[in-house]
Every structure is written in C-alpha cells, then in structure tokens.
Design an enzyme around this catalytic site. Structure first.
Site, short mmCIF file in Angstrom:
data_model
loop_
_atom_site.label_atom_id
_atom_site.label_comp_id
_atom_site.label_asym_id
_atom_site.label_seq_id
_atom_site.Cartn_x
_atom_site.Cartn_y
_atom_site.Cartn_z
N CYS A 133 0.95 -1.57 0.11
CA CYS A 133 0.04 -0.50 -0.14
C CYS A 133 0.43 1.40 0.09
O CYS A 133 2.01 1.06 0.50
CB CYS A 133 -1.00 -0.09 1.11
SG CYS A 133 -2.08 1.20 1.34
N ARG A 135 -13.25 0.50 -5.84
CA ARG A 135 -12.31 0.61 -3.89
C ARG A 135 -11.73 2.03 -3.37
O ARG A 135 -11.34 2.84 -2.31
CB ARG A 135 -12.00 -0.31 -3.85
CG ARG A 135 -10.97 -0.39 -2.75
CD ARG A 135 -10.02 -1.32 -1.98
NE ARG A 135 -10.05 -2.35 -1.53
CZ ARG A 135 -9.21 -1.58 0.01
NH1 ARG A 135 -8.66 -1.37 -0.67
NH2 ARG A 135 -9.51 -2.48 0.90
P1 IMP Z 1 -0.92 -6.68 3.87
O1 IMP Z 1 -1.57 -8.29 4.30
O2 IMP Z 1 -0.49 -6.00 4.91
O3 IMP Z 1 -0.48 -7.69 2.44
O4 IMP Z 1 -2.25 -5.63 3.48
C1 IMP Z 1 -4.08 -6.46 2.75
C2 IMP Z 1 -4.11 -5.61 3.09
O5 IMP Z 1 -4.18 -4.21 2.24
C3 IMP Z 1 -5.51 -5.36 2.08
O6 IMP Z 1 -6.75 -6.67 3.08
C4 IMP Z 1 -6.68 -4.32 1.55
O7 IMP Z 1 -7.49 -3.49 3.13
C5 IMP Z 1 -5.00 -3.25 1.40
N1 IMP Z 1 -4.87 -3.75 0.01
C6 IMP Z 1 -5.22 -4.05 -0.66
N2 IMP Z 1 -5.02 -3.11 -2.35
C7 IMP Z 1 -4.08 -2.19 -1.63
C8 IMP Z 1 -3.59 -1.33 -2.43
O8 IMP Z 1 -3.39 -1.24 -3.33
N3 IMP Z 1 -3.61 -0.23 -2.39
C9 IMP Z 1 -3.72 -0.38 -1.17
N4 IMP Z 1 -4.39 -0.80 0.40
C10 IMP Z 1 -4.35 -2.27 -0.29
#
Ligand code: IMP
Length: 521
Positions: free
Chosen positions: A333, A435
């Site tokens: 993100c 989104r």
């Molecule tokens: P991770 O588990 O730290 O990889 O985060 C996953 C979460 O990031 C997802 O469940 C979403 O809430 C969020 N997310 C998914 N795609 C994006 C993006 O492109 N930008 C910002 N947040 C994202």
C-alpha cells in the site's frame, strides 16, 4: 535489610500497579504519534497450562463464530475459490475478490459452498440411455468416478442404479447403454438420515458413494466417502450449522451494479459480504449497507475500512455486523504516502475496537500482519480476527502461476489500487477502481504497488503454523482463550511496554555473520 525470599509475591502489593502499562496508558502516552505493531510488546504472564489448551475461537461478525481468527484478503492475487475452500477447512474464512465479472465471482462462491458437503445436493446424474462412451468422457472432464442413474437423468428422478469406474473401465463397446451395465443392487440411505448414520451405511456398502432416496425411491442427494475422509482431517472447519457447507465470504463495491452482483452471490450461497472500500465512511457505503440489511436481513455484512471511531460510529449505526480496520498499513500500500491519509495500524485497531466492542460489533484488523506476533498484538488491542494479504501471498492456494527469477520460485502479489489491478478492472469489472473512488479517472492515481513474493508452500501447512504459533504466544502471555484475553486486557491484567528503536534491534536476530530464517518444518 534483606526481604524474605519465601514471601516474594506478597511484597508485590508494595507497588501501586503491576509491572508495565495497561493498554489505555500505552495508547494515551504514545503522544509522539500513532503506534504500529512493532512499537510495543506484551509482557509475559504465568503459564500453568499447555499451549494446546488455548482456544482461538472468535467472532467474525455478530452472528458468525470461527474456530480460528484468520481471514484471507479479497485481492485478485490472494483469494479465489481454492484459497477460500482451504481457509474455511482450516478454521478461518476466505473473502473472494471482485475484480472479475459477477458471474465468475458467483461461480467461485458456488464451488466453495459445494465443496465437502456432508450431503451432495446436486450430484451429477446420468440417464439410462447414456452411452458408456459419454460416461467415460464425463469422467475425464469432471474427475469423478461414479454417477447415479435416474429415470429422467436428473436429481429427483427415480433411482435406477449407479454407474461406476469398475463398470465402464474394461467395457470396450462405447456404444452400450448405461442401463445394460450399471450396478443395480444398491445400498441406499433414506432421506432424513443424519451424516453419522449415512457414514455407517457407506462403510457397510464398501462403495465410494451412498445415494439418498425419498419414500418413492427418487434420488435426493449423495454422500461421498472422499468427503467423509476430508471431514475427518479438518476438525476446525468453518461450516454452517444446517447444511454443513463451508462458510464463504465475498467482496463487493458500492456502485449500483454491485446490487445485481450481490444477488448472484446470495443465490450462490454466500454467508458474509464485505463492502470493499479503502475509506468506508462514504454515503455510498452507508446507503449500500442499509440497502443490504433491508434486502437480505440474514446476510452478515462486514463494512469498512475504517481507522477512527467517528467512521466506525457511522457504519455501526447503519447496521454493520462487523468492521474492517486499516488504511495505509497493507504491505503493498502507498495510500499514506500519496493521499496523506490513513493511520498507524496499532492505534487504528485500538481506537476503533475500543468503541465498536461496546456495541458488540466484532472488528477485523486488516493489513500489516507480517508475523504471528502481529496477530497476537492485533487481538490484544481489541480485534476479533485478522485479515491477511501479503502473509498468504505466494502460497499454492493463491491465484496465478509460479515463475522463476534469479533461481527463486515466485508469484505475483499486487495491491488492488495498483495500476495493474485498476487496468484489469477497466476491462471487466469495477472492483479496483471503485475501491478507491477512481472509476471516472482518466489518469489513475495508484494507491498500491505490484510485486512478487517467494513461494510459501501450501496454506495447509502455513495456517496450522500460524494457529500453533498463536497458541504459544497466548500461552506466554498467560492467556487460555481470546475471551480471556479481552477481559484481562480491559481489566489491566495483561501488561504492555513501548519498544524503542534499539529495543526493536535487540529483539531481532543480531550479531550473526549469516543465518537462515526458517519459520517452520
Ligand atoms: P497486507 O496483508 O499487509 O498485504 O495487506 C492487505 C490489505 O491491504 C488488504 O486486505 C487491503 O485492505 C489493503 N490493500 C489491498 N490493496 C491495496 C492497495 O493497492 N493499496 C492500499 N491498500 C491495499
């Protein structure tokens, strides 16, 4: 004077409070800014039980309870039917992404719901005049080895026999009719029998499938031995009480077309819907949430994402059955950087759950979960479950093919707000753009990146690793269940401490020339 060693614990009453900080003091005294999971630690407690005694049962929503607090994220490189099936088998739940057509998404939900049914309610059936050649072809396409034969070739028709692999295997004339060679001497179950009785009959019949018939001899359903075996090896599986089907979640957006999408998902048997938005406090989401609750009162709705109690209050008031917390903490993100908006995840989880838990609305900590310690901390801060993208990316249950680079086996993992994902959206759906409220943008403003992650093997090993690890972590804190964790954190019995930059260095591996970080066997 030296104190009496035999009375050491009684001297503790000389201190005003327990060692360390209670949770409120931890959060309130972090006036230098918001906390991330890495900024604090939980102090150890008394261990007087084995780690296997720790229960991880928790609420996903107001009405759904899971045996483990794990969710897979609705991202197109994380959750399709294969991930959702295995998350549910292992005690959690998968949320199927919506960066695809409504039909494709509903088909995935259907596959999860049909998987490992105690009773298969819509088995593939053939008619008596099917040919052996047709049956051989069906076997190679579907992978099943036996089919019930009914008068009209459908479920509900009079059961005439079973055609099995053994019947067709050595039968050379492909033009023979099924009725000529099918097995007619069948053991059947009567409609209304429970799974245990059905399984007994199945064992007695020494066949792979047991047809269930009504009083008129019409086929109603099937019980399959392979399903029974799967049943036995997944004791934590998340299932609905009545149908014993696996629980399945799916995400939708907040546009008008998402109402039509949802109707298809509900028809496919969806248990819980996630309204997928990077910022849940919008009138679009509030209207969608109210519409869902009035149209499908039995469907559980997870709303979000939120990071403040003001955002949470709006969604709680509009009927949310659970909240999803996180803005800018995901591993892919760049929202905080580009939008200047978001909140460090530790503080966000505390702020929202401290408010939402008062209303009995469970919360999911979403984003930034990088290891077992982060899961324990999210739960200690007040979350009921955690949602993971990056931690599960690269496992064999995720969508996409492995590829090799520099001798390493990799898979793609990308943000739903990455340019790649948004471009795919343009061509077939609106998931990614909606989104991020970007569906009318001529130039996309990316809020995520696209990258690659190492092969992590199967989640059938990785989720049990997280499960056991979490049990050990709670054992260290002296806690036997997530309910006890809540009570003891709120009561000030579980203690916390800040972790300075040098404490973080000290807490990691240091002073070695080289090492391999192997997480499990
Ligand atoms: P991770 O588990 O730290 O990889 O985060 C996953 C979460 O990031 C997802 O469940 C979403 O809430 C969020 N997310 C998914 N795609 C994006 C993006 O492109 N930008 C910002 N947040 C994202």
């Amino acid at each position: 004077m030296t104190f009496d060693t035999t009375k050491a614990t009684s001297y503790l009453s000389e201190y005003k409070s327990k060692d360390g900080l209670d949770i409120k003091t931890l959060i309130d005294s972090s006036n230098f800014g918001g906390l991330t999971y890495n900024d604090f630690l939980i102090l150890p407690g008394l261990i007087d039980f084995p780690s296997t005694a720790v229960s991880l049962e928790t609420k996903l929503t107001k009405k759904i309870t899971l045996k483990s607090p794990f969710l897979s994220s609705p991202m197109d490189t994380v959750t399709e039917e294969n991930m959702a099936i295995h998350m549910a088998l292992l005690g959690g739940i998968g949320i199927i992404h919506h960066n695809c057509t409504a039909e494709e998404q509903a088909e995935m939900v259907k596959k999860v719901k049909k998987y490992e049914n105690g009773f298969i309610n819509d088995p593939v059936v053939v008619g008596p005049d099917y040919t052996v050649g047709e049956v051989k072809k069906m076997k190679s396409v579907l992978g099943f080895t036996s089919f019930p034969v009914t008068e009209n070739g459908k479920v509900g028709g009079k059961l005439l026999g079973m055609i099995t692999a053994r019947d067709v295997q050595f039968h050379e004339d492909d033009s023979s009719k099924v009725e000529e060679i099918m097995t007619k001497d069948l053991i059947t179950g009567k409609v209304g029998i429970d799974l245990t009785e059905g399984n007994l009959l199945l064992r007695k019949s020494k066949k792979g499938k047991l047809p269930i018939i009504d009083n008129e001899g019409n086929l109603v359903s099937l019980i399959s031995l392979t399903d029974l075996q799967k049943n036995l090896s997944y004791p934590l599986a998340s299932k609905s009480f009545d149908s014993k089907q696996l629980l399945c979640g799916a995400a939708i957006g907040t546009m008008e077309a998402d109402k039509e999408r949802l109707s298809k998902l509900v028809e496919a048997g969806l248990d819980v819907v996630v309204i997928d938005s990077s910022n849940g406090s919008s009138t679009f989401q509030i209207n969608m949430l109210k519409w869902i609750k009035s149209t499908y009162p039995d469907l559980q709705v997870i709303a979000g994402n939120v990071v403040t109690r003001e955002q949470a209050a709006l969604l709680i008031e509009s009927g949310a059955d659970a909240l999803r917390i996180g803005m800018g903490s995901g591993s892919i993100c760049i929202t905080q950087e580009v939008m200047a908006c978001g909140r460090p995840q530790g503080t966000a989880v505390y702020a929202v759950t401290e408010f939402a838990n008062k209303f009995g609305v469970p919360c999911i900590a979403d984003g930034g979960i990088g290891n077992i310690g982060h899961i324990s901390k999210a739960l200690a801060l007040g979350a009921s479950c955690v949602m993971m993208g990056g931690l599960l990316a690269g496992t064999s249950e995720t969508p996409g093919e492995y590829f090799y680079r520099d001798g390493q086996r990799l898979k793609t993992y990308r943000g739903m707000g990455s340019v790649d994902a948004m471009q795919q959206t343009k061509s077939n759906a609106n998931a990614s753009t909606s989104r991020y409220f970007s569906e009318s943008d001529k130039v996309f403003v990316a809020q995520g990146v696209s990258g690659s992650v190492m092969d992590k093997g199967s989640i059938t090993k990785f989720i049990p690793y997280l499960y056991n690890g979490l049990q050990h972590s709670l054992q260290d804190i002296g806690i036997k269940s997530l309910t006890e964790l809540r009570t003891k954190v709120n009561g000030g019995d579980v203690r916390f401490e800040f972790r300075t930059a040098s404490a973080q260095l000290e807490g990691g591996v240091h002073g070695l020339l080289s090492y391999e970080k192997k997480l499990h066997n």
